[in-house]
Design a protein around this motif. Structure first.
Motif, short mmCIF file in Angstrom:
data_model
loop_
_atom_site.label_atom_id
_atom_site.label_comp_id
_atom_site.label_asym_id
_atom_site.label_seq_id
_atom_site.Cartn_x
_atom_site.Cartn_y
_atom_site.Cartn_z
N LEU A 26 -27.66 55.42 110.39
CA LEU A 26 -27.98 56.74 109.83
C LEU A 26 -28.90 56.54 108.63
O LEU A 26 -28.59 55.77 107.71
N LEU A 27 -30.03 57.25 108.63
CA LEU A 27 -31.00 57.07 107.54
C LEU A 27 -31.14 58.30 106.65
O LEU A 27 -31.47 58.19 105.47
N GLY A 28 -30.94 59.48 107.23
CA GLY A 28 -31.13 60.67 106.40
C GLY A 28 -30.76 61.94 107.14
O GLY A 28 -30.53 61.93 108.36
N ALA A 29 -30.70 63.03 106.40
CA ALA A 29 -30.44 64.33 107.02
C ALA A 29 -30.99 65.42 106.12
O ALA A 29 -31.14 65.24 104.91
N GLN A 30 -31.31 66.54 106.76
CA GLN A 30 -31.77 67.73 106.04
C GLN A 30 -31.05 68.92 106.68
O GLN A 30 -30.88 68.96 107.90
N ILE A 31 -30.65 69.87 105.85
CA ILE A 31 -29.95 71.05 106.37
C ILE A 31 -30.51 72.30 105.71
O ILE A 31 -30.78 72.31 104.50
N LEU A 32 -30.68 73.33 106.52
CA LEU A 32 -31.09 74.64 105.99
C LEU A 32 -30.16 75.69 106.60
O LEU A 32 -29.90 75.67 107.81
N GLY A 33 -29.67 76.58 105.76
CA GLY A 33 -28.81 77.65 106.27
C GLY A 33 -28.57 78.68 105.20
O GLY A 33 -29.17 78.63 104.11
N HIS A 34 -27.70 79.63 105.52
CA HIS A 34 -27.34 80.64 104.53
C HIS A 34 -26.65 79.94 103.37
O HIS A 34 -25.93 78.96 103.56
N TRP A 35 -26.86 80.47 102.17
CA TRP A 35 -26.32 79.73 101.00
C TRP A 35 -24.80 79.71 100.96
O TRP A 35 -24.22 78.90 100.24
N ARG A 36 -24.15 80.56 101.77
CA ARG A 36 -22.68 80.49 101.82
C ARG A 36 -22.20 79.67 103.03
O ARG A 36 -21.02 79.74 103.39
N SER A 37 -23.10 78.94 103.66
CA SER A 37 -22.74 78.21 104.88
C SER A 37 -22.36 76.76 104.64
O SER A 37 -22.48 75.93 105.54
N GLU A 38 -21.91 76.44 103.47
CA GLU A 38 -21.45 75.07 103.16
C GLU A 38 -22.54 74.04 103.42
O GLU A 38 -22.26 72.91 103.84
#
Ligand code: FAD
Length: 457
Positions: free
Chosen positions: A388-400
């Motif tokens: 595992l090298l990296g991750a990016q996440i985008l979502g609603h700000w209440r979506s943990e």
């Protein structure tokens, strides 16, 4: 009794002072800071300027009384101008300009960073043009908005501070334009997510101009005018330069301390500088990258806190090493939260990994429970080793989003392979997640693509 002097009273300096007193209550600890705001959260400034935080005083992580109560001597509005490592003394000027010489047994430099003032942009001293780094910068901007009731703002720089301030000034009723040099805003995440951030900005009325290098700010008829490449021209009542930070190392240079990447102070993992008995931590130093196993310049409050703690411990005789950073970060932009940790595909490629990045789209919790929101996850792993090298996440700000990126950060910290994430015992209840958390579903997708990549070879 040992005398510890800490220069800098923000995240790194205060952490160092607290930790040293905790381990050695006999240590005589003095914290010297140039302004009047010890241990204030400058990370909170955008939320004060947006009006979401009503009182700036609440931005203090700890009050002055709390710090003094821990046995720390605070010298506010004192500026250090030179260090003499031979006589082990720091030269300061007090608020009246009087010179003071402060002897030390151990010294910690936590002088932080300053706003970058790009040399290629003319007109940076005009009234109505602001930088945002210190509490006082925040007050100047706040006073200007209150007194002049500007109707429009131009933000130069699409990084996380530019993003937070686009949100903040929009909430204050200004028409905001963000102009930046990169292909998409917030270039610390991939363009796929950058474009989604732009949609969110536009949904809230923020105009975005990408790929533009602003070269000059001028003033005419009460307006500020920004000029840039390819005939770019934009007018606004207020300009905020959010073009990054650079390490504040003038003081370190007076002691002959070696500098490294981006001109930041070189430190060992014990946060020692090249000069004996002088430690350094926070935005003024290079940061050890845990995955790349080399130093980078990563000025973040999270790293500053941890490095300060390590420096404080070692300055009173301890022996702790900084475990390293992964550049883990999260930012809230209107209704979105966007986070990253570790390496992106292009960064991994540059470091000679064999990256494979897979994006998935899922729900933050079970759809039958009201309020489910889309979550976009990009996982980067080495398709040859599975690491595992990296991750990016985008979502609603209440979506943990933040806590989910922290799962990836923890996994990278411990050198896990992508596949091992499916074995993690993560929590679940329908209003908050799924039996397979979206983090784990994203791993299944990555594994499928890894298999196809192998099959193609
Ligand atoms: C608007 C904004 C939002 C941010 N948001 C986030 C976020 O959400 N998450 C995150 O992780 N990071 C964030 N950061 C970054 C974070 O604030 C910094 O990484 C952190 O403050 C660094 O702490 P530090 O102690 O190294 O230095 P600084 O906070 O830069 O403090 C330096 C200290 O040194 C003192 N000083 C400097 N020179 C001298 C001198 N010669 N003599 C005496 N005193 C001196 C200053 O007065 C100050 O007390 C944000 C930064 C800004 C500006």
């Amino acid at each position: 009794m040992s005398r510890l002097v800490v220069i800098g009273g923000s995240d790194a300096g205060i952490m160092a002072a607290l930790r040293s007193r905790e381990l050695d209550p006999s240590a005589e600890v003095t914290v010297v800071l140039a302004d009047e705001y010890p241990n204030f959260s400058i990370c909170g400034l955008p939320f004060y300027l947006s009006g979401e935080v009503a009182d700036w005083r609440t931005l203090a992580h700890r009050t002055r009384e709390d710090l003094v109560g821990q046995g720390i001597r605070l010298l506010t509005r004192h500026t250090a101008s030179a260090i003499d490592p031979k006589s082990k003394a720091v030269v300061l000027s007090d608020p009246s300009g009087r010179e003071i010489v402060l002897p030390y047994d151990s010294l910690i430099l936590a002088t932080g960073a300053k706003s970058r003032r790009p040399a290629y942009v003319k007109g940076l001293n005009l009234p109505g043009l602001f930088f945002l780094r210190w509490m006082e910068d925040g007050f100047s901007l706040e006073n200007y908005v209150k007194e002049n009731a500007p109707r429009s703002a131009l933000i130069v720089g699409g990084g996380y501070i530019g993003m937070e301030m686009a949100d903040a000034l929009t909430r204050r009723g200004l028409a905001v334009t963000v102009v930046g040099r990169s292909r998409t805003v917030h270039k610390s995440v991939d363009a796929e997510l950058g474009r989604m951030i732009e949609s969110e900005l536009e949904r809230h009325g923020v105009a975005v101009a990408n790929g533009v290098a602003v070269s000059e700010i001028t003033s005419r008829g009460g307006k500020l005018i920004a000029l840039g490449a390819d005939g770019f021209r934009a007018e606004a009542d207020l300009v905020l330069m959010a073009t990054g930070a650079e390490p504040a190392t003038e003081l370190a240079v007076t002691a002959g301390i070696a500098l490294g990447r981006n001109g930041a102070i070189q430190v060992s993992r014990r946060m020692e500088t090249s000069v004996p008995d002088i430690f350094a931590a926070g935005d003024c130093v290079e940061t050890w990258h845990r995955l790349l196993w080399k130093p980078l310049y990563l000025p973040l409050g999270t790293a500053a806190h941890k490095q300060g703690r390590v420096a404080g411990e070692n300055a009173v005789g301890g022996n702790r090493e900084y475990a390293g950073s992964l550049g883990t970060q999260v930012v809230k932009i209107f209704d979105l939260a966007v986070a990253r940790t570790g390496l992106r595909d292009s960064e991994a490629e540059a470091e000679r990994f064999s990256p494979l990045t897979v994006q998935t789209e899922g729900w933050d919790h079970k759809v039958y429970y009201p309020g489910a929101e889309r979550l976009f996850i990009r996982v980067t792993g080495d398709h040859e080793t599975g690491r595992l090298l990296g991750a990016q996440i985008l979502g609603h700000w209440r979506s943990e989003v933040a806590k989910r990126i922290d799962i990836f950060a923890t996994a990278i910290h411990h050198g896990m392979n992508v596949s091992e994430l499916v074995d993690l015992d993560l929590s679940y209840t329908p209003p908050l997640g799924s039996p397979w958390d979206p983090v784990q579903s994203s791993v299944f997708a990555w594994e499928r693509d890894q298999e196809s990549t192998r099959a193609l070879k």
